[in-house]
Design a protein around this motif. Structure first.
Motif, PDB file in Angstrom:
ATOM      1  N   GLN A 181      30.839 -31.986  -1.171  1.00 15.44           N
ATOM      2  CA  GLN A 181      29.045 -31.426  -0.778  1.00 15.44           C
ATOM      3  C   GLN A 181      28.004 -31.042  -1.181  1.00 15.44           C
ATOM      4  O   GLN A 181      27.531 -31.315  -1.987  1.00 15.44           O
ATOM      5  CB  GLN A 181      29.545 -29.758   0.608  1.00 15.44           C
ATOM      6  N   LYS A 182      29.324 -30.425  -2.694  1.00 14.36           N
ATOM      7  CA  LYS A 182      28.377 -29.967  -3.783  1.00 14.36           C
ATOM      8  C   LYS A 182      28.034 -30.980  -4.231  1.00 14.36           C
ATOM      9  O   LYS A 182      26.800 -31.067  -5.118  1.00 14.36           O
ATOM     10  CB  LYS A 182      29.388 -29.464  -4.421  1.00 14.36           C
ATOM     11  N   GLN A 183      28.519 -31.845  -4.757  1.00 12.41           N
ATOM     12  CA  GLN A 183      28.032 -33.721  -5.522  1.00 12.41           C
ATOM     13  C   GLN A 183      27.164 -34.215  -4.607  1.00 12.41           C
ATOM     14  O   GLN A 183      26.096 -34.494  -5.059  1.00 12.41           O
ATOM     15  CB  GLN A 183      29.011 -34.423  -5.497  1.00 12.41           C
ATOM     16  N   PHE A 184      26.999 -34.105  -3.423  1.00 16.19           N
ATOM     17  CA  PHE A 184      25.793 -34.163  -2.154  1.00 16.19           C
ATOM     18  C   PHE A 184      24.001 -33.916  -2.367  1.00 16.19           C
ATOM     19  O   PHE A 184      23.529 -34.183  -2.425  1.00 16.19           O
ATOM     20  CB  PHE A 184      26.111 -34.513  -0.395  1.00 16.19           C
ATOM     21  N   SER A 185      24.927 -32.284  -2.463  1.00 14.16           N
ATOM     22  CA  SER A 185      23.763 -31.543  -2.626  1.00 14.16           C
ATOM     23  C   SER A 185      22.739 -31.757  -3.861  1.00 14.16           C
ATOM     24  O   SER A 185      21.468 -31.951  -4.171  1.00 14.16           O
ATOM     25  CB  SER A 185      23.858 -30.177  -2.312  1.00 14.16           C
ATOM     26  N   THR A 186      23.459 -31.742  -5.330  1.00 14.09           N
ATOM     27  CA  THR A 186      22.897 -32.351  -6.354  1.00 14.09           C
ATOM     28  C   THR A 186      22.482 -34.363  -6.784  1.00 14.09           C
ATOM     29  O   THR A 186      21.356 -34.147  -7.523  1.00 14.09           O
ATOM     30  CB  THR A 186      24.524 -32.641  -7.439  1.00 14.09           C
ATOM     31  N   GLN A 187      22.797 -34.421  -6.117  1.00 14.74           N
ATOM     32  CA  GLN A 187      22.329 -36.152  -6.190  1.00 14.74           C
ATOM     33  C   GLN A 187      21.364 -36.124  -5.240  1.00 14.74           C
ATOM     34  O   GLN A 187      20.502 -36.156  -5.630  1.00 14.74           O
ATOM     35  CB  GLN A 187      23.680 -36.982  -5.745  1.00 14.74           C
ATOM     36  N   LYS A 188      21.511 -34.875  -4.047  1.00 11.97           N
ATOM     37  CA  LYS A 188      19.752 -35.180  -3.685  1.00 11.97           C
ATOM     38  C   LYS A 188      18.800 -34.534  -4.031  1.00 11.97           C
ATOM     39  O   LYS A 188      17.751 -34.909  -4.388  1.00 11.97           O
ATOM     40  CB  LYS A 188      20.552 -34.271  -2.129  1.00 11.97           C
ATOM     41  N   THR A 189      19.301 -33.428  -4.881  1.00 11.82           N
ATOM     42  CA  THR A 189      18.346 -32.958  -5.676  1.00 11.82           C
ATOM     43  C   THR A 189      17.523 -34.021  -6.638  1.00 11.82           C
ATOM     44  O   THR A 189      16.443 -34.314  -6.735  1.00 11.82           O
ATOM     45  CB  THR A 189      18.800 -31.644  -6.492  1.00 11.82           C
ATOM     46  N   ASP A 190      18.588 -34.043  -7.421  1.00 12.44           N
ATOM     47  CA  ASP A 190      18.172 -35.544  -8.260  1.00 12.44           C
ATOM     48  C   ASP A 190      17.668 -36.336  -8.092  1.00 12.44           C
ATOM     49  O   ASP A 190      16.219 -36.972  -8.857  1.00 12.44           O
ATOM     50  CB  ASP A 190      19.488 -36.287  -9.556  1.00 12.44           C
ATOM     51  N   ILE A 191      17.460 -37.059  -6.894  1.00 17.60           N
ATOM     52  CA  ILE A 191      16.819 -38.053  -6.110  1.00 17.60           C
ATOM     53  C   ILE A 191      15.337 -37.850  -5.758  1.00 17.60           C
ATOM     54  O   ILE A 191      14.929 -38.428  -6.004  1.00 17.60           O
ATOM     55  CB  ILE A 191      17.834 -38.715  -5.153  1.00 17.60           C
ATOM     56  N   LYS A 192      16.011 -36.434  -5.615  1.00 18.75           N
ATOM     57  CA  LYS A 192      13.935 -36.082  -4.593  1.00 18.75           C
ATOM     58  C   LYS A 192      13.190 -35.943  -6.445  1.00 18.75           C
ATOM     59  O   LYS A 192      11.688 -35.940  -6.333  1.00 18.75           O
ATOM     60  CB  LYS A 192      13.934 -34.560  -4.257  1.00 18.75           C
ATOM     61  N   GLN A 193      14.148 -35.338  -7.530  1.00 18.58           N
ATOM     62  CA  GLN A 193      13.594 -34.689  -8.815  1.00 18.58           C
ATOM     63  C   GLN A 193      12.962 -36.467  -9.556  1.00 18.58           C
ATOM     64  O   GLN A 193      11.381 -36.763  -9.612  1.00 18.58           O
ATOM     65  CB  GLN A 193      13.487 -33.805  -9.717  1.00 18.58           C
ATOM     66  N   LEU A 194      13.384 -37.603  -9.285  1.00 21.85           N
ATOM     67  CA  LEU A 194      12.944 -38.387  -9.766  1.00 21.85           C
ATOM     68  C   LEU A 194      12.018 -39.092  -8.953  1.00 21.85           C
ATOM     69  O   LEU A 194      11.740 -39.738  -9.307  1.00 21.85           O
ATOM     70  CB  LEU A 194      14.539 -39.314  -9.919  1.00 21.85           C
ATOM     71  N   HIS A 195      12.442 -39.541  -7.522  1.00 28.13           N
ATOM     72  CA  HIS A 195      11.136 -39.243  -6.610  1.00 28.13           C
ATOM     73  C   HIS A 195       9.972 -38.868  -7.039  1.00 28.13           C
ATOM     74  O   HIS A 195       8.956 -39.326  -7.067  1.00 28.13           O
ATOM     75  CB  HIS A 195      11.343 -39.191  -4.790  1.00 28.13           C
TER      76      HIS A 195
END
Length: 150
Positions: A39-53
């Motif tokens: 769950q923590k990895q998913f949350s971190t990756q989701k944030t990174d993907i949003k910022q990259l977007h």
């Protein structure tokens, strides 16, 4: 006649029950730890993907405006004018606004520089999680138009 095994009882001993309980507890703790990590990895990756977007979107909008404009970008402090569009970068809130409409709230660095000798515009965007987009666009036409101020 009674058989010899009539005194034996079927079932589990207390030691067997305790051992089973300990093993099940260890397995459940491992599974719950694994789920929390995922769950923590998913949350971190989701944030990174949003910022990259966000960074990619801002770069696409800026580059599209540069290509459409007949004039060179004009930069004054945290404000950049590209044709009829005005971009303002608020460093305190990490926001970028285009014509007073927020297009991103994750941009730490918003830098546009004009290179007069090569007629190139350099764009650098960095998000709060260090997602970076850096690109250069070559402008057509002569070098005597308006130039970017730094």
């Amino acid at each position: 006649m009674k058989s010899r095994n009539s005194n034996k009882q079927s079932g589990m001993t207390l030691v067997e029950v305790l051992a089973t309980t300990v093993l099940v507890s260890i397995v459940l703790i491992f599974i719950s730890s694994l789920l929390i990590f995922i769950q923590k990895q998913f949350s971190t990756q989701k944030t990174d993907i949003k910022q990259l977007h966000d960074v990619t979107y801002v770069s696409q909008v800026v580059l599209k405006d540069i290509r459409k404009s007949d004039k060179r970008p004009v930069k004054t402090g945290n404000r950049v004018e590209i044709g009829e569009n005005i971009y303002i970068h608020d460093r305190e809130n990490n926001t970028v606004r285009r014509n007073n409409t927020m297009i991103s709230d994750e941009i730490v660095t918003f830098n546009i520089e004009m290179e007069r000798e090569t007629n190139a515009v350099h764009l650098l965007l960095i998000s709060t999680s260090k997602q970076t987009v850096e690109t250069t666009i070559m402008l057509r036409g002569d070098n005597d138009d308006e130039e970017i101020e730094t």
